[in-house]
Design a protein around this motif. Sequence first.
Motif: not given
Length: 527
Positions: A355-360, A379-383, A451-454
């Motif tokens: 998940x981290x690698x995909x975003x960064x 801003x990445x932190x919220x994703x 907890x995921x997807x709210x």
Amino acid sequence: MLLNSIIISFVIILIIYKFLLYPKLRLIQIKRKYGDKIKVIHHYGPGLLVEYKKSYTQNKDSLSFLRQMAYQNGKSIQAYAFNIGTNVGYSFVDPELIKQVHQNHDAFQKIDVSQAIAYLFSNSLLFATGKSWQKQRQFLGKSFHYDEIKNYFPSIKDICLKVSDRISEELIQNPNKEIKVVKTCEQITSEVVFRAFFGATSENIFISTENGSTKIPISQELVSVIMDSFRILQQSKLIQLKSQLLKRKTFNIFPLKEEKKLLNRLITLKQACKNIVLKRKEELVSDPSLYKKNFIDLYLKEIIQNSNNEITIEEIVDNFCALFFAGTDTTGNMTGAALYFLSLNPKIQQEAREEVMQIIKQKANSSDLKDIYNYLSFEDLTKLDLINSILKESLRLLPPASGVLPRISNRDIKIGQFEVKKGDLVNTHFIYHQSNPEVYENQDQFNPYRWMKGKEQNNAFNFTPFSLGPRNCIGQHLAMIEGKCILINFLINFDIMPIPQKQVQYEMKVIYGLQPDDLVYFRKRNN
Ligand code: HEM
């Protein structure tokens, strides 16, 4: 002679009544009155503290009695009643009653859980009440806004990077080094609070030890003196008794050797903090262009430029100590526990890394791990839904603050149907519902996906690791941001693996957390 005997007999009877009879009789009365709605835990003398010890010895978890209570009773009980020393107390577990306690926060005063806590924090936000609390909360609250915390983000990233670089170097020397997960995270979280407050690194601010022969960082002495104050309280029945009877005067009336030593250290520590504040004040008076966005400068600006003479140097020093105490171990334990749970769940760990690698990686055109981490934006932190959920799940399973600090009621008050008397202890224990099978399916399983997807629980009061209401945790956004930065950095740089033979225990010290702490291996990753 006769008079002396009468006085001694009277004092003995009074002590027996206050310590032994009164708590027992009140608890019998409470059980009779509220029946199945309440559980009662009674032990003579230290009371509830005996239950913590018993749970730890028998089940390797100081709070297993609460988890079992939740398992057996689910939502059917609303509170448990207990005794500690001469006091009787209620711990509320029903979400509606927890809400009532926190809405009526003025009816309760936090008690001094140790003399160091009283000495270091009494003028701080953590212990203030009434108007003083309101003013402090308003003043400090501005700096803990999510948007304001953005200012500390570069510094948090920088601190994480330094620690992971240090670990990488250590692994070259010893690839099988056992990593102390919580201690490692605390090195980061303590430095974050220190820099946010003083704008300088704690590595350069030292204090002389008792005999004056060595100097240690001020932050280290602050942690150590708080731990020692709890240690002497736990080890000496006499100090326990003195504290119960004399409260804050215990250091002044017939102080014991250990108490004198502790008091001297506390005085030295506070004086050292005071000197830093006074020196900075002089600098800012002579050159206002030196102002920076950190807590000490914000306070001093208020005094120097806005002539706010309600803020005292003592308040500034006490707030440094309180934020350091409230923000270091708690965040370190949350993140340390998350790393430990990830070591036991390699699939979740790998998914989180992806998940981290995909975003960064979308942004970084380099395969160098350090470069990749540098591209992480606020801003990445919220994703990062899974990273966020991992921290929440750790807070659910092992909340560093398993409940609020114990309070004493300053008036008679009704919470639900329960009549709390002036002088009764009161707290709210979040861990009860956080390990309640009627609220969380497979309650003992580490499952961040819940907890995921709210996906939240339908009652917000079932998950309250940062407490709730007006006196909830002021630092919760900062804590989550630190936790995310630490996890992201370590996931990029290392594979996190469990040490198979380690027996883990959950212990209630100042904070509820892992024991021992050297629980994982880190293996350096190359891509
Ligand atoms: C995972 C990390 C944290 C957890 C679990 C946590 C938990 C809590 C809880 C349960 C309370 C309520 C205590 C009570 O009412 O007795 C609280 C209050 C507080 N926390 Fe945190 N905390 C964390 C991090 C932080 C951080 C990073 C800071 C600041 C640097 C901080 C500063 C405070 C302060 C000042 C209060 C008192 C607020 C008031 O009374 O108005 N905490 N925290």
